[in-house]
Every structure is written in C-alpha cells, then in structure tokens.
Design a protein around this motif. Structure first.
Motif, PDB file in Angstrom:
ATOM      1  N   PHE A   1       0.833  -1.202   0.000  1.00  0.00           N
ATOM      2  CA  PHE A   1       0.000   0.000   0.000  1.00  0.00           C
ATOM      3  C   PHE A   1       0.872   1.257   0.000  1.00  0.00           C
ATOM      4  O   PHE A   1       0.653   2.189  -0.777  1.00  0.00           O
ATOM      5  CB  PHE A   1      -0.932  -0.013   1.220  1.00  0.00           C
ATOM      6  N   LEU A   2       1.897   1.250   0.868  1.00  0.00           N
ATOM      7  CA  LEU A   2       2.751   2.428   1.002  1.00  0.00           C
ATOM      8  C   LEU A   2       3.524   2.688  -0.288  1.00  0.00           C
ATOM      9  O   LEU A   2       3.657   3.831  -0.734  1.00  0.00           O
ATOM     10  CB  LEU A   2       3.717   2.243   2.177  1.00  0.00           C
TER      11      LEU A   2
ATOM     12  N   ARG B   1       2.647   1.904  -3.281  1.00  0.00           N
ATOM     13  CA  ARG B   1       1.706   2.432  -4.263  1.00  0.00           C
ATOM     14  C   ARG B   1       1.400   3.901  -3.950  1.00  0.00           C
ATOM     15  O   ARG B   1       1.366   4.753  -4.834  1.00  0.00           O
ATOM     16  CB  ARG B   1       0.428   1.594  -4.242  1.00  0.00           C
ATOM     17  N   HIS B   2       1.203   4.169  -2.669  1.00  0.00           N
ATOM     18  CA  HIS B   2       0.919   5.546  -2.273  1.00  0.00           C
ATOM     19  C   HIS B   2       2.058   6.477  -2.719  1.00  0.00           C
ATOM     20  O   HIS B   2       1.819   7.526  -3.301  1.00  0.00           O
ATOM     21  CB  HIS B   2       0.730   5.645  -0.756  1.00  0.00           C
TER      22      HIS B   2
ATOM     23  N   ASN C   1       2.094   7.045  -6.447  1.00  0.00           N
ATOM     24  CA  ASN C   1       0.971   7.846  -6.951  1.00  0.00           C
ATOM     25  C   ASN C   1       0.936   9.268  -6.393  1.00  0.00           C
ATOM     26  O   ASN C   1       0.138  10.073  -6.828  1.00  0.00           O
ATOM     27  CB  ASN C   1      -0.364   7.155  -6.624  1.00  0.00           C
ATOM     28  N   HIS C   2       1.745   9.531  -5.377  1.00  0.00           N
ATOM     29  CA  HIS C   2       1.682  10.844  -4.745  1.00  0.00           C
ATOM     30  C   HIS C   2       3.024  11.571  -4.786  1.00  0.00           C
ATOM     31  O   HIS C   2       3.299  12.410  -3.948  1.00  0.00           O
ATOM     32  CB  HIS C   2       1.196  10.710  -3.292  1.00  0.00           C
TER      33      HIS C   2
ATOM     34  N   THR D   1       6.813  13.187  -1.433  1.00  0.00           N
ATOM     35  CA  THR D   1       5.393  12.926  -1.636  1.00  0.00           C
ATOM     36  C   THR D   1       4.598  14.210  -1.395  1.00  0.00           C
ATOM     37  O   THR D   1       5.147  15.222  -0.957  1.00  0.00           O
ATOM     38  CB  THR D   1       4.870  11.849  -0.689  1.00  0.00           C
TER      39      THR D   1
ATOM     40  N   SER E   1       0.392  13.859   2.282  1.00  0.00           N
ATOM     41  CA  SER E   1      -1.027  13.707   2.577  1.00  0.00           C
ATOM     42  C   SER E   1      -1.296  12.529   3.513  1.00  0.00           C
ATOM     43  O   SER E   1      -2.393  12.382   4.015  1.00  0.00           O
ATOM     44  CB  SER E   1      -1.795  13.490   1.272  1.00  0.00           C
ATOM     45  N   LEU E   2      -0.262  11.710   3.729  1.00  0.00           N
ATOM     46  CA  LEU E   2      -0.516  10.481   4.491  1.00  0.00           C
ATOM     47  C   LEU E   2       0.049  10.591   5.912  1.00  0.00           C
ATOM     48  O   LEU E   2       1.169  11.029   6.115  1.00  0.00           O
ATOM     49  CB  LEU E   2       0.136   9.286   3.780  1.00  0.00           C
TER      50      LEU E   2
ATOM     51  N   GLU F   1      -4.967   6.346   7.547  1.00  0.00           N
ATOM     52  CA  GLU F   1      -5.629   6.862   6.350  1.00  0.00           C
ATOM     53  C   GLU F   1      -6.790   7.769   6.713  1.00  0.00           C
ATOM     54  O   GLU F   1      -7.230   8.598   5.912  1.00  0.00           O
ATOM     55  CB  GLU F   1      -6.148   5.703   5.511  1.00  0.00           C
TER      56      GLU F   1
END
Lengths: 531, 335
Positions: A458-459, A461-462, A465-466, A477, A480-481, A512
């Motif tokens: 997940f991280l 991918r985050h 994508n960010h 990044t 946002s996380l 999240e």
C-alpha cells in the motif's frame, strides 16, 4: 570457487531457514578443508580484506563502464556487488583457469591498496557472473544473503552432529579457516581449549512477556537498563569486553577493560555516568550519552572524562575459574553480590532488584518507569541456569509501552536487498506550528519497519501515486498520508532541522483516516523529551 | 537529414498519434482507429472503432476481448494507405506470435515503431526485420546494461536439470500467458523433451490458439485433470500470478521457477519467492537494444517505455539524438 559461488547463489534463492540450513550442511560435509573453513568465515562475516573497499571496486567498474550507466544500474539492482558482477565486461580471449576458494582468499589477502587496481580485475576476469558476485561479496564482507552467523553455526553443528552450544563457545577462540574447529567436529580431535584466552560465551537472552502474568515467588524482577549489553571476560592475563553480537569492543572502553584483573566472565549493561537512569546517586546517563562513545577506534582523554563508562552487572558466568552457569540464578546472584564488594565502584555496580510484592505492584512500578529505566523490566526465573540463547519460560523482557506520535510522510526511498523495488524507507515530519496558519512540516525521523507486507505494498503504491518531486532515488510525496509512529524516546539533536531525534522509531499504524493537518506538532514531540 | 518536420507524428501520454491519418498506435484509451503492434494487454485494448493488426494479433485479441467488429487484417510485408498521405507497412518484430513493427511513411520521412521486440530466434514467431528509417521509436523494457539474456538453451537446460534432480517434486514455471508460455514449451520440445507438459487452466486457450495458428507444442495436459502422483517429476506451467497462489498447493512440493528477463537480477527473483530463476525474455536485452539502434542507424531515436534513461545516456555518449516519450500504461513486470 564454483562450489562456493553456487552455494551463495542457492542461498540467495532459498527463502526458508531449513532450506538454507540444508544447503550449508551439505556444503560443509562435501567440501574439503580449508575451503569450507573460508566459506564459514565468509558466511559469519569473519573475513576482512582491508585493501579491498567498495569504493575501489566502484572505481574499477566506472573505468570500464560509463559512470552514469553504472549509477542507473546500481539504483535499479539495489546492490553494488551484484551490479558490478553483471556489468563487468567479459575478458577478450580465453579465460584463465578459475581459482579455488582457498586461492581466491589468498589472492584477496595479499592485495594492498596499491595492488587492488591491477590484481582485482585479473581475479574478476577469471570468473563468471556468479563467481564475480561471490568474490565481491567475500571481499567487501557484506554477504547479506539472509544467513546469520548463528545459522552458520547451527549448520556447522548439524553437519558434524555436535552440540551447537559447544560450537558457539569454541568458535570464539578460533580464527579462519578454523582448522582446529573442523579437526574437532569433523575428525574427532580434542576440543579447542579456551582456558587461557578471554573467550566470548553466548549470552542468555529473554523472550518478550506477552499477555501473561508471572508469580514473583518464582521470578525476580530487575530494570532493563538502556545501555548496551556486554560481557566482560578476563583470562590469561587479558580482559576483553564483548558486545551482544560477540564483537570485541575493549579498545572503545579501555577504562572498563582495565578494571577487571582476575579470571571471570561477567554479564551486564554498559552505561555512561549521569543522572538520567536510576536517579542522581550512582545513576546513568541516557543512551544518547553512551552513543557518543560507541564505534570509536581511539578514545580521547576528554571523552573518558566527559562520558565515563561503567558496567551495571546482571549476572556472573565464571568467577575465579569456577563455572557457575549450571547453578540457579539465585545462587549466581549471591555470588555476584559478594563479588561486587571486590570490584572498583567507579567502574561497576549491581543492577538492583525491584522490590515488588506481587505482579500487580510490579506492573504499577513499571508503568511509572519512564524516568527510571527506559527499556522496561526483566523477569528472571529464580532457578534458571545460565544458558545460551532464548529458552522459553526462563527469562522475560517486559518492555514499557512505546511513545506514539502522528507524523506526515514526507519522503520515501527505495529499500535495498529484498525491498529494492519497494519504496520502504520513510522520512516523516511534524508541523512547526499551526498548519492552518501556514506552518511547515519538519522531518523528525526515518523508519523502515513496523508495517506488514500488505501495508508495504500500500505504502509503495501511495508513494508512486503521490510523488511531487524526485531527487535521485528519493521521492518527495504530496504530504497527505499520516503515520502513527511508535518510538522509545526522543532527544535533542542539532543535526536535524527540527532539533529532535527519535530512538527506535517504527511505523505503528497507517492513519488513512486522519487528515495531514491534524498530525502532531514539533512542540508536542518536544514535550516528550526526558533527558 | 530530414528531421525538421516530423510534426505529423506525436507522442501523447496514452499513445502515438499519427496526425494526418488520425489514427493511434497501441493507444491506452479507446479511439476511432487503432494500429496494434501485438496482443499483450497493455498494447492491445478493446473498444476501438477500427483495429488494424496482423491476423494472428487479431485472433489473439478476439480470444481475449471478443474484438471482432472493426478488425482489419494487415499481413507482414503489406503496405496500406492510412489516409492523409500516410502509409503503414507491417513488419515482424520477433516478440510474440503476430507481433509487428509498423513502418510509417509520410512526405518522404520514415518512422519505425518497433512495439515490443527481440532479436533472438524464437520458434513461435517470425524474426525481427531490420528496417532503415529516420526515426526509430523503440521500447526499452530491459534498457539497462545489467540486462543480458543468456542463450535460451542454457536456461532451458537449467530447467531440465532441476526436473531430473527432483523426481519427487514438480517444476512449476511461471510464464506470461501470451508468448512466454508457448516459447518455453517450444524450446523444451526443441531441447528434446517430449513428455506431456502440464498447464494451469489460464494458459490453455492461448496454447490451443497457437497450435491452430501452426505452432506445434506437443502433448499438453491440464493440471485440473491430473492425479497428484502424475505430476511428480513433471513440468507444469502457470501464469506468474499463480506461482504463490493457493492453486499451487495441489501440486507435489513444487520447485518454483519463473521465466522472465527480470530474473537476471537476484532480488527480483527473491521478491517473487522464485527458487529457480530462468532468464528467458521476449524483449530485447541491452545488447539487442543498442545493436538495433546501430543496425538501423536512425537520425533520431524515441523511447516509448521501460528504463529509458540509460538508453538515452547511451545514445548521448554516441552523439545520437534521442528522447523519451514517457508513454503511460505499459506494464512490463511480468515479462
């Protein structure tokens, strides 16, 4: 060399511990001396070829391949040795005969800084890609193939059907290629004697205490001090100080090594004098102070004066040549309490027992322990012998609950090794004021564990994508996380812009649900400083 | 060199646009007219008004997406007018069955879009045709000098040795369903292995289609039909995603192998939990990529996807003009 590089190669691809064990056992049984001794030394990190540095290998490589192409390849592969082994140009013309492991070790050992440049390429030219990989790993001493020194010793014990405790104990007096060790285990020669050498004895370790209560009639409680666990050994007129991993750190703490002058093996916590742990009287400073002294080859007078070290004793394995390890803990403790009278009080004290009536009271004392002793409480079965490693039910460590803070993910970097395609190293920050009034995030720490494999995906991918910016292997990044970061303590540290450094930070939870502006501020982290 | 104009061909993030003919090559979103280089899902998508591709690629797309409507067949060597003064010629790319390069010509300028390609012989498809051009639009999946695919015979040899050494286990080979699986089977046959080869259900239809299109694969059986004992000492193929799937639990102690160019890098194999990495790729390795640029000697090289930075650097070191197109949506992790 073929057998050794094949072993390394197969170890890389074998994930299970048992599979690795089988491979090493098989290698040790079928490979002649001294090759197998060198192989064991390589696996346990016991070989050192000071003339061969990763930098010199990189230089040899970039003389042969464009440096930019090398850097891009290295970034992708995630491992310098492997990158070089793959990029090394095949020699023109017929290949010289491949050297054996023994010959390879001799060639590497004979190299000087000046001779690396001509000698190492000649050696690499004699090998295929697998062989080059093995040689570079061997030469630079960083195998990183998921084989611990412990696993290698277990394999040695299995290969020749000898007790692993004996292997660990005899090991320390020996040096590669361990001729006496193989003579003993494989050929039935007498065991190597360690009486006149200050040998390391494997530490007794503790299991974490999880959701159970123990009866204090059976268990003694003492603080788990926040220094480094050490073993002090005097034999044959020499004193050595060993770390948890069995590294000899005597030269870093000469005042300790000089303070024991009779045959003994003692177990304790290495600390620096101060008022942080255990109060003003005979107290110890925080781990931060001890860190000033770790890893130094030479120690200045100022260092010795500013950060005086001492050992807080936990246990005695051997006193005056008498082996106490089979005795119950309570008997060893009595001997230790008698011994402390004879030791220099400047360099030694005794780790006191916690006077708790019962487990509930101990639990209360532990809950208020943050100022007293950072790490928590140890529980030791009163009748436990001193045995190597972790034995269920004998010793427990009951760590205090970690501190928690909500931070915002700022930067991520790809990991190395198994994680070389994952963004798995995270830098996170806290707000330097009110985020709604224009405050900024300042980095407060870095963590690369604490998450599950699923969370890692997940991280990763985050991060992909960010991403808002790239700096070489680092991605910035969009911040946002939010992470809930767990850590053991926080200290002033001038090297960071936030002025703070966390000890042992790890990702506790991914939040999240939490918007970034609700993450914690620097000031709330600062309020958790205890030294 | 006629490099000044070239405004008639544009790279957008979702595909290459041939402007005067208003058609797209391998677009990542539905368009009126698409020219498709080959049948892999990231290049060949359904939903276009008209789909121009080789008959084999059309058959593959029909099998995968039922894209029968608007299909226009283009045979190797065939040149067609696309409109707006642009013509297209289909040439073999050597990547998988039916894979094509597309040569585009307009106002005297020649552009070759390689699609995915390789230069090594492959018993399941026609070999890459070297075609002179002004602009070469190439992939760079394995565009790093660490990627050198060894001869396929060596890798298939490793597979057969592992099979012989483990008579009580089966060798489970993860291989991409289109192209890789059939190539591994064909190479096993070429190496003299004639036992039945067992398939995961997801590979069956594509293998049958290959056979219908004239590629011989020998005796193939389905794992679903096997008794567990039958699979001891057998070679089993599955899609890479099934390697660590619950599906593989039915197999007798499988020795996990994977056929992919990525297996050249140890940590990639480790991430997959692969015990036996087989470096078999349907893409050009570094040597083939650079050799191809030298063979074709274009005035400009454009790189569609992959590890383009290194290939651009290589071009720069040799004073070759090159640029990255940064197309999105091309996956390459499974090759």
């Amino acid at each position: 060399m073929r057998a050794f590089s094949a072993l390394i190669d197969r170890l890389v691809y074998t994930a299970s511990r048992n599979g690795k064990l089988e491979l090493i056992v098989d290698y040790l049984r079928t490979t002649p001396d001294p090759d197998r001794g060198w192989a064991v030394a390589a696996l346990t990190g016991a070989l050192d070829f000071p003339a061969v540095k990763s930098a010199s290998i990189r230089n040899l490589m970039t003389e042969r391949v464009d440096p930019v192409l090398y850097a891009l390849s290295r970034d992708y592969v995630g491992d310098s040795a492997e990158t070089v082994s793959l990029l090394w140009p095949e020699p023109v013309g017929p290949r010289e005969a491949e050297p054996g492991l023994d010959e390879t070790v001799r060639i590497l050992a004979a190299m000087t800084r000046a001779s690396v440049a001509p000698d190492l390429p000649r050696l690499l030219d004699r090998l295929d890609a697998n062989g080059r990989y093995a040689v570079i790993k061997l030469a630079t001493g960083a195998m990183r193939i998921g084989v611990s020194a412990r696993l290698a010793k277990v394999a040695f014990a299995q290969a020749f059907a000898v007790p692993v405790e004996d292997v660990e104990e005899y090991w320390h007096g020996q040096s590669p290629p361990y001729a006496a060790l193989f003579a003993w285990a494989a050929h039935g020669a007498p065991a190597p004697s360690g009486e006149l050498v200050p040998l390391f004895r494997p530490f007794m370790l503790a299991h974490p205490l999880e959701d159970i209560a123990v009866d204090l009639a059976d268990y003694a409680a003492e603080w788990k001090w926040d220094g480094i666990r050490v073993q002090l050994v005097h034999a044959g007129g020499e004193t050595r100080l060993y770390s948890r991993s069995g590294d000899n750190i005597s030269h870093t703490f000469p005042e300790i090594a000089a303070a024991l002058d009779f045959p003994a093996v003692l177990d304790g916590e290495l600390l620096v004098r101060g008022a942080h742990q255990g109060g003003e009287q005979g107290g110890a400073a925080s781990f931060n102070a001890l860190q000033q002294r770790l890893g130094r080859k030479a120690v200045s007078k100022a260092m010795l004066a500013d950060y005086p070290a001492f050992v807080r004793l936990y246990d005695a394995l051997i006193i005056g040549g008498e082996d106490l390890r089979a005795l119950p803990w309570s008997a060893r403790r009595e001997r230790l309490e008698a011994l402390i009278e004879e030791l220099d009080p400047q360099r030694f004290d005794l780790s006191g027992l916690i006077p708790a009536e019962d487990f509930a009271q101990l639990s209360e004392i532990r809950a208020g322990a943050r100022d007293e002793a950072i790490e928590g409480v140890m529980l030791k079965r009163r009748d436990s012998p001193y045995v190597a490693g972790r034995r269920t039910g004998l010793w427990y460590k009951w760590k205090r609950d970690p501190l928690l803070v909500d931070c915002v993910l700022m930067y991520a970097q790809r990991g190395s090794g198994k994680r070389s395609s994952f963004y798995s190293d995270y830098t996170f920050g806290c707000w330097d004021g009110d985020p709604d009034a224009g405050a900024e995030l300042l980095p407060v720490g870095k963590a690369y564990f604490g998450f599950t494999d699923e969370e890692l995906k997940f991280l990763d991918r985050h991060v992909r994508n960010h991403t808002v910016n790239r700096f070489g292997p680092v991605r910035e990044t969009d911040k946002s996380l939010v992470f809930e970061v767990a850590f053991d303590s926080v200290h002033e540290n001038k090297r960071h812009k936030s002025g703070l450094a966390m000890r042992f930070p790890r990702i506790n939870r991914i939040r999240e649900d939490k918007p970034a502006h609700e993450a914690d501020r620097i000031e709330s982290l600062r309020s958790l400083i205890r030294d | 060199m006629m490099t000044a104009s070239l405004s008639w061909i544009r790279a957008e993030p979702w595909g290459i646009h041939v402007v005067p003919a208003d058609c797209w090559i391998d677009p990542a979103r539905p368009v009126e007219r698409a020219l498709i280089t080959h049948g892999h899902a990231d290049h060949a998508r359904g939903g276009h008004g008209e789909t121009v591709a080789t008959p084999e690629t059309l058959a593959i797309m029909d099998l995968r997406y039922n894209t029968r409507d608007g299909a226009v067949a283009a045979h190797y060597g065939e040149t067609m007018a696309l409109g707006g003064g642009v013509s297209a010629t289909w040439l073999p790319a050597g990547h998988v069955l039916g894979s094509a390069q597309i040569l585009l010509e307009h106002v005297g300028e020649r552009v070759v879009v390689t699609g995915d390609f390789k230069r090594r012989p492959d018993p399941t498809c026609a070999p890459f045709a070297v075609t002179p051009c002004d602009v070469l639009i190439t992939e760079a999946t394995f565009g790093l000098p660490v990627f050198l695919h060894p001869p396929v015979e060596e890798e298939v040899g490793k597979l057969l040795i592992a099979r012989d050494a483990n008579p009580d286990r089966c060798v489970l080979v993860g291989a991409y369903a289109l192209g890789k699986a059939q190539r591994v089977i064909a190479e096993l046959r070429r190496a003299g292995y004639h036992d039945p080869i067992w398939l995961h259900g997801a590979l069956e239809r594509m293998c049958r289609l290959y056979e219908e299109l004239g590629v011989e694969l020998g005796e193939l059986r389905l794992v679903a039909d096997a008794r567990k004992d039958e699979l001891r000492g057998a070679v089993v193929l599955c899609p890479p995603s099934a390697l660590s799937d619950r599906w593989s639990r039915r197999l007798p102690d499988p020795l996990t192998a994977m056929a992919s160019g990525w297996m050249r890098v140890r940590q990639r194999a480790r991430q997959r939990g692969v015990e036996l990495p087989l470096i078999i790729s349907d893409h050009a390795d570094w040597q083939e990529l650079t050799q191809t640029i030298e063979d074709i000697d274009p005035a400009q090289t454009w790189v569609t996807h992959g590890r383009e930075e290194a290939l651009l650097r290589w071009c720069q070191l040799r004073q070759r003009q090159a640029r990255a197109l940064a197309l999105v949506g091309y996956e390459d992790e499974d090759d």
